[in-house]
Scaffold this active site. Structure first.
Site, mmCIF file in Angstrom:
data_model
loop_
_atom_site.group_PDB
_atom_site.id
_atom_site.type_symbol
_atom_site.label_atom_id
_atom_site.label_comp_id
_atom_site.label_asym_id
_atom_site.label_seq_id
_atom_site.Cartn_x
_atom_site.Cartn_y
_atom_site.Cartn_z
ATOM 1 N N GLU A 56 0.862 -1.085 0.024
ATOM 2 C CA GLU A 56 0.087 0.049 -0.014
ATOM 3 C C GLU A 56 0.875 1.439 0.029
ATOM 4 O OE1 GLU A 56 -0.154 -2.588 1.847
ATOM 5 O OE2 GLU A 56 -2.134 -3.012 2.858
ATOM 6 N N ALA A 166 18.892 -46.880 -8.961
ATOM 7 C CA ALA A 166 19.002 -48.056 -9.254
ATOM 8 C C ALA A 166 19.582 -49.125 -8.241
ATOM 9 C CB ALA A 166 20.116 -48.232 -10.391
ATOM 10 N N ASP A 203 24.010 -38.837 -0.043
ATOM 11 C CA ASP A 203 24.002 -38.081 -1.279
ATOM 12 C C ASP A 203 25.032 -36.678 -1.043
ATOM 13 O OD1 ASP A 203 22.517 -39.870 -2.579
ATOM 14 O OD2 ASP A 203 20.633 -38.303 -2.319
ATOM 15 N N GLY A 284 14.453 -37.792 2.463
ATOM 16 C CA GLY A 284 14.477 -38.835 1.594
ATOM 17 C C GLY A 284 12.971 -39.749 1.815
ATOM 18 N N PRO A 285 13.046 -40.940 1.494
ATOM 19 C CA PRO A 285 11.738 -41.803 1.517
ATOM 20 C C PRO A 285 11.296 -42.067 2.768
ATOM 21 C CG PRO A 285 13.723 -42.891 0.672
ATOM 22 C CD PRO A 285 14.127 -41.438 0.500
ATOM 23 N N GLY A 289 7.852 -40.240 4.321
ATOM 24 C CA GLY A 289 6.894 -41.256 4.874
ATOM 25 C C GLY A 289 6.226 -40.986 6.257
HETATM 26 N N1 LIG Z 1 14.095 -39.398 -5.189
HETATM 27 C C1 LIG Z 1 14.372 -38.544 -4.353
HETATM 28 O O1 LIG Z 1 13.482 -37.635 -4.763
HETATM 29 C C2 LIG Z 1 15.184 -38.428 -3.267
HETATM 30 C C3 LIG Z 1 15.173 -37.358 -2.381
HETATM 31 C C4 LIG Z 1 15.993 -37.537 -1.288
HETATM 32 C C5 LIG Z 1 16.892 -38.505 -0.953
HETATM 33 N N2 LIG Z 1 16.894 -39.598 -1.954
HETATM 34 C C6 LIG Z 1 17.363 -40.801 -1.786
HETATM 35 O O2 LIG Z 1 17.023 -41.443 -0.483
HETATM 36 C C7 LIG Z 1 18.167 -42.228 0.210
HETATM 37 C C8 LIG Z 1 18.254 -41.820 1.573
HETATM 38 O O3 LIG Z 1 17.090 -42.522 2.135
HETATM 39 P P1 LIG Z 1 16.783 -42.519 3.572
HETATM 40 O O4 LIG Z 1 15.274 -42.975 3.845
HETATM 41 O O5 LIG Z 1 17.733 -43.104 4.567
HETATM 42 O O6 LIG Z 1 16.834 -41.100 4.117
HETATM 43 P P2 LIG Z 1 15.889 -39.925 4.672
HETATM 44 O O7 LIG Z 1 14.556 -40.141 4.535
HETATM 45 O O8 LIG Z 1 16.577 -38.781 4.171
HETATM 46 O O9 LIG Z 1 16.421 -39.951 6.211
HETATM 47 C C9 LIG Z 1 16.032 -40.851 7.024
HETATM 48 C C10 LIG Z 1 16.544 -40.526 8.544
HETATM 49 O O10 LIG Z 1 15.914 -39.449 8.857
HETATM 50 C C11 LIG Z 1 15.985 -39.378 10.455
HETATM 51 N N3 LIG Z 1 14.807 -39.085 10.992
HETATM 52 C C12 LIG Z 1 14.906 -38.034 12.133
HETATM 53 N N4 LIG Z 1 13.645 -37.890 12.698
HETATM 54 C C13 LIG Z 1 12.734 -38.652 11.887
HETATM 55 C C14 LIG Z 1 11.423 -39.075 11.950
HETATM 56 N N5 LIG Z 1 10.610 -38.438 12.899
HETATM 57 N N6 LIG Z 1 10.970 -39.780 10.868
HETATM 58 C C15 LIG Z 1 11.718 -40.555 10.250
HETATM 59 N N7 LIG Z 1 12.986 -40.226 10.138
HETATM 60 C C16 LIG Z 1 13.555 -39.400 10.885
HETATM 61 C C17 LIG Z 1 16.133 -41.063 10.580
HETATM 62 O O11 LIG Z 1 17.680 -41.129 11.177
HETATM 63 P P3 LIG Z 1 18.001 -40.845 12.716
HETATM 64 O O12 LIG Z 1 16.768 -41.447 13.425
HETATM 65 O O13 LIG Z 1 19.436 -41.218 12.905
HETATM 66 O O14 LIG Z 1 17.732 -39.342 12.621
HETATM 67 C C18 LIG Z 1 15.991 -41.669 9.442
HETATM 68 O O15 LIG Z 1 16.887 -42.553 9.112
HETATM 69 C C19 LIG Z 1 19.184 -41.749 -0.536
HETATM 70 O O16 LIG Z 1 19.761 -42.728 -1.392
HETATM 71 C C20 LIG Z 1 18.935 -40.750 -1.407
HETATM 72 O O17 LIG Z 1 19.319 -40.446 -2.875
HETATM 73 C C21 LIG Z 1 15.799 -39.614 -2.957
#
Ligand SMILES: NC(=O)c1ccc[n+]([C@@H]2O[C@H](COP(=O)([O-])OP(=O)(O)OC[C@H]3O[C@@H](n4cnc5c(N)ncnc54)[C@H](OP(=O)(O)O)[C@@H]3O)[C@@H](O)[C@H]2O)c1
Length: 353
Positions: A56, A166, A203, A284-285, A289
């Site tokens: 404004e 992969a 990563d 990540g996944p 989730g």
């Molecule tokens: N395609 C895509 O778009 C994409 C994006 C990102 C990553 N990625 C791939 O994902 C892979 C990694 O996967 P990831 O599942 O290990 O990684 P992530 O989801 O990034 O990390 C998971 C970690 O987050 C921590 N965390 C802390 N608080 C949490 C909570 N409340 N709930 C869930 N997790 C919590 C946990 O470790 P602590 O309990 O030790 O804290 C858990 O092991 C890599 O290979 C990467 O390349 C893909």
């Protein structure tokens, strides 16, 4: 110049407001168009950055004395309080504006009340013009102010069969350069980028917003947040490189959920407290989730590459769904081709509990 209708002026104000996206937090984006007594546009403004002049005020400065007796068309109720800048309600009254047309009321208890102040000063106030469109343009800010935690966008990249890497772990690059450029633009519109420690360990991403062609950094960098229950982020991780602010959010600092990991609602409340209104969850996944299972995702942006892998990790792990009846239903709101890839935007439908 020809006169324009209030409706047209509001459409323009919404367009102007969008120019501030990504730069105004913890403030909203706002646009304003000033019409003189003949309905001609005599001033335009938008809120460009937090601490800067409100929309404004910019429009009033352009209009000068031509604002007298005119109409201010503004996307959000003018503020009524003195923060880093003075109340816009008073500025509009002082300029002699006779009518203010507002799209959306201000849900922020600290700043609201502008409409009442204007009415008390004899200014006509109309509310609700193009409200839906203005709401959509300010959705992150409005949502976060109404409920007290940031608007969360989960972004992922996957192959057409939903794989994020992969089977040998290689994942660079699933999507095209065009899609990655698009992601950097998305980062530039949010206040924080979140990743789980798993992604950081695998990563080693930078999580900054930059121009991928020449490597230059965006002027305003989102806060980088690593969700890391026990502080496993390595000392030399790229997210700690000083290129932007970083917060390693541990369970000790934020609080732990029932599974001992970082408590996600508490994490979001703390981010809100730190001025984060829009957050981009980049995975990540596992973390994605957990966010989805807790109903904490507001928008999903999936980049889908025309590739098949057939094996390898998926883009999403356990999201609290064990039977088809519990699948998280989505409403697809946009599908756009980005280079060879598809960008699909979807909103999770509210689950009945
Ligand atoms: N395609 C895509 O778009 C994409 C994006 C990102 C990553 N990625 C791939 O994902 C892979 C990694 O996967 P990831 O599942 O290990 O990684 P992530 O989801 O990034 O990390 C998971 C970690 O987050 C921590 N965390 C802390 N608080 C949490 C909570 N409340 N709930 C869930 N997790 C919590 C946990 O470790 P602590 O309990 O030790 O804290 C858990 O092991 C890599 O290979 C990467 O390349 C893909």
């Amino acid at each position: 110049m020809a006169s324009v209708s209030v409706d047209e002026a509001m459409r323009r104000a919404i367009e102007l407001a969008a120019r501030g996206l990504g730069a105004t937090s913890p403030n909203p984006v706002v646009g304003c168009v000033l019409l003189d007594t003949d309905g001609e546009v005599v001033g335009e403004g938008f809120h460009a950055y937090a601490g800067g002049p409100h929309a404004e005020i910019v429009a009033l400065a352009q209009a000068g004395t031509r604002a007298r007796g005119g109409t201010a068309v503004v996307t959000l109720e003018p503020c009524d309080h003195t923060g880093r800048t003075g109340p816009c309600s008073h500025a509009l009254i002082a300029a002699g504006v006779s009518r203010v047309v507002i799209a959306v009321p201000d849900p922020n208890p600290v700043a609201s009340g502008g409409a009442a102040t204007l009415r008390a000063a004899g200014v006509q106030v109309a509310l609700g013009v193009r409200a839906q469109e203005a709401e959509a343009g300010n959705v992150a800010w409005l949502t976060s102010m109404r409920r007290g935690w940031p608007y969360v966008i989960w972004k992922y990249a996957a192959t057409l069969d939903g794989r994020s890497a992969a089977s040998d772990g290689t994942s660079m690059w699933i999507t095209s350069e065009a899609a990655r450029i698009d992601v950097h633009a998305l980062r530039g519109t949010v206040d924080a980028v979140l990743a789980g420690v798993g992604t950081v360990l695998t990563d080693d991403p930078r999580l900054t917003a930059r121009n991928l062609r020449d490597g230059t950094m965006a002027i305003r960098q989102p806060l980088r947040v690593v969700v890391d229950s026990s502080g496993r982020t390595p000392a030399d991780a790229r997210v700690r490189d000083g290129a932007a602010r970083t917060w390693i959010a541990t369970a000790a600092e934020v609080g732990a959920g029932p599974d001992g990991r970082v408590d996600l609602p508490a994490l979001l409340a703390e981010l809100h407290h730190r001025g984060v209104r829009a957050a981009l969850l980049e995975g990540g996944p596992t973390l994605a989730g957990a966010f989805l299972a807790a109903g904490l995702v507001d928008r999903i942006v999936g980049y889908v590459a025309p590739k098949l892998l057939g094996a390898g990790p998926t883009a999403l792990l356990d999201a609290g769904v064990s039977t088809i009846a519990d699948a998280i239903d989505l409403e697809i709101t946009d599908v756009t081709r980005v280079g060879p890839d598809l960008r699909i935007t979807a909103l999770p439908r509210k689950r009945e509990s």
